[in-house]
Design an enzyme around this catalytic site. Structure first.
Site, PDB file in Angstrom:
ATOM      1  N   GLN A   7      37.239  46.170  45.372  1.00  0.00           N
ATOM      2  CA  GLN A   7      37.102  46.645  46.748  1.00  0.00           C
ATOM      3  C   GLN A   7      37.783  45.721  47.762  1.00  0.00           C
ATOM      4  O   GLN A   7      37.983  46.113  48.900  1.00  0.00           O
ATOM      5  CB  GLN A   7      35.631  46.827  47.114  1.00  0.00           C
ATOM      6  CG  GLN A   7      34.969  47.957  46.349  1.00  0.00           C
ATOM      7  CD  GLN A   7      33.519  48.082  46.744  1.00  0.00           C
ATOM      8  OE1 GLN A   7      32.648  47.443  46.165  1.00  0.00           O
ATOM      9  NE2 GLN A   7      33.268  48.878  47.764  1.00  0.00           N
TER      10      GLN A   7
ATOM     11  N   CYS B 104      29.312  53.957  50.046  1.00  0.00           N
ATOM     12  CA  CYS B 104      30.183  52.922  49.515  1.00  0.00           C
ATOM     13  C   CYS B 104      30.956  52.296  50.674  1.00  0.00           C
ATOM     14  O   CYS B 104      31.393  53.011  51.573  1.00  0.00           O
ATOM     15  CB  CYS B 104      31.145  53.557  48.511  1.00  0.00           C
ATOM     16  SG  CYS B 104      32.323  52.408  47.786  1.00  0.00           S
ATOM     17  N   LEU B 105      31.106  50.975  50.638  1.00  0.00           N
ATOM     18  CA  LEU B 105      31.848  50.289  51.696  1.00  0.00           C
ATOM     19  C   LEU B 105      33.324  50.688  51.716  1.00  0.00           C
ATOM     20  O   LEU B 105      33.999  50.511  52.715  1.00  0.00           O
ATOM     21  CB  LEU B 105      31.708  48.769  51.541  1.00  0.00           C
ATOM     22  CG  LEU B 105      30.300  48.221  51.785  1.00  0.00           C
ATOM     23  CD1 LEU B 105      30.205  46.768  51.347  1.00  0.00           C
ATOM     24  CD2 LEU B 105      29.907  48.361  53.248  1.00  0.00           C
TER      25      LEU B 105
ATOM     26  N   GLY C 154      25.938  45.899  47.576  1.00  0.00           N
ATOM     27  CA  GLY C 154      26.782  45.435  46.485  1.00  0.00           C
ATOM     28  C   GLY C 154      28.239  45.493  46.882  1.00  0.00           C
ATOM     29  O   GLY C 154      28.619  46.246  47.784  1.00  0.00           O
TER      30      GLY C 154
ATOM     31  N   HIS D 230      26.708  51.354  40.145  1.00  0.00           N
ATOM     32  CA  HIS D 230      27.715  51.723  41.151  1.00  0.00           C
ATOM     33  C   HIS D 230      28.826  50.666  41.170  1.00  0.00           C
ATOM     34  O   HIS D 230      30.017  51.001  41.170  1.00  0.00           O
ATOM     35  CB  HIS D 230      27.032  51.836  42.519  1.00  0.00           C
ATOM     36  CG  HIS D 230      27.958  52.127  43.659  1.00  0.00           C
ATOM     37  ND1 HIS D 230      27.899  53.308  44.366  1.00  0.00           N
ATOM     38  CD2 HIS D 230      28.944  51.395  44.237  1.00  0.00           C
ATOM     39  CE1 HIS D 230      28.835  53.280  45.327  1.00  0.00           C
ATOM     40  NE2 HIS D 230      29.467  52.125  45.261  1.00  0.00           N
ATOM     41  N   GLU D 231      28.432  49.379  41.171  1.00  0.00           N
ATOM     42  CA  GLU D 231      29.427  48.295  41.226  1.00  0.00           C
ATOM     43  C   GLU D 231      30.222  48.185  39.930  1.00  0.00           C
ATOM     44  O   GLU D 231      31.433  47.957  39.959  1.00  0.00           O
ATOM     45  CB  GLU D 231      28.760  46.958  41.578  1.00  0.00           C
ATOM     46  CG  GLU D 231      28.058  46.940  42.926  1.00  0.00           C
ATOM     47  CD  GLU D 231      28.893  47.474  44.090  1.00  0.00           C
ATOM     48  OE1 GLU D 231      30.119  47.290  44.110  1.00  0.00           O
ATOM     49  OE2 GLU D 231      28.306  48.095  44.991  1.00  0.00           O
TER      50      GLU D 231
ATOM     51  N   HIS E 274      33.053  50.504  39.832  1.00  0.00           N
ATOM     52  CA  HIS E 274      34.252  50.024  40.540  1.00  0.00           C
ATOM     53  C   HIS E 274      35.167  49.219  39.613  1.00  0.00           C
ATOM     54  O   HIS E 274      36.386  49.248  39.760  1.00  0.00           O
ATOM     55  CB  HIS E 274      33.885  49.152  41.744  1.00  0.00           C
ATOM     56  CG  HIS E 274      33.519  49.928  42.965  1.00  0.00           C
ATOM     57  ND1 HIS E 274      34.374  50.840  43.548  1.00  0.00           N
ATOM     58  CD2 HIS E 274      32.402  49.925  43.724  1.00  0.00           C
ATOM     59  CE1 HIS E 274      33.789  51.361  44.619  1.00  0.00           C
ATOM     60  NE2 HIS E 274      32.590  50.831  44.747  1.00  0.00           N
TER      61      HIS E 274
END
Length: 184
Positions: free
Chosen positions: A65, A110-111, A60, A153-154, A157
């Protein structure tokens, strides 16, 4: 095409901001950003493309991000039955959720986070999401298990929340009563 250099890292102020709603119908620019988020997660899961472009695999990605404080996210995830959930969404919102919790036994990554943060992240086991797709059509998604965890999770953000904000600092691996443990 989004690459790892486009993804901002923890500590960047945009990751702690509340993202703004996307005006509907979405502009051509917003559609292009959303398309590129989905393209990244799909490409990052292809070993050949990921290697060629140095992409870290992800399931995701949210617009904050890539330093765009707007409510847009993309997921590309397969559940335990092999069903693919590939969605690019504007203004996603959890409209209902289970009482039951779930967590990944391996923890979350997480990225935007270049370090391993150990601990269980409690999430809802099932969620219903209302959002708009790339064509500007309203969609309702019912997700459970791993796809539900990914979308939560997304969505975090979009609200300036990082996954590790949910981890119990005193006891990161404290059992979550009655929660569904998901192996990944």
């Amino acid at each position: 095409m989004i690459t790892m250099k486009d993804i901002i890292r923890e500590g960047h102020p945009t990751l702690r901001k509340m993202a703004e709603d996307v005006s509907l119908p979405p502009s051509a620019d917003d559609k292009e950003i959303l398309r590129s988020l989905l393209e990244y997660v799909v490409n990052s899961q292809d070993p050949e493309i990921a290697s060629k472009y140095g992409l870290r695999p992800g399931v995701g990605l949210a617009a904050p991000q890539i330093n765009v404080a707007k409510k847009m996210l993309a997921i590309n995830v397969i559940d335990d039955k092999g069903t693919l959930y590939s969605h690019a969404l504007f203004n996603p919102k959890i409209i209902s959720h289970s009482v039951e919790k779930a967590y990944l036994t391996s923890g979350e990554g997480c990225l935007s986070v270049d370090r391993h943060v150990p601990g269980f992240v409690p999430r809802y086991a099932r969620v219903t999401i209302k959002a708009w797709n790339l064509d500007g059509e309203e969609v309702k998604l019912r997700l459970k298990g791993f796809p539900a965890i990914v979308i939560q999770h997304e969505i975090d953000h979009l609200n300036g929340v990082m996954f590790y904000d949910h981890i119990n600092e005193e006891n990161p691996f404290q059992p979550i009563p009655g929660a569904l443990a998901i192996e990944r």
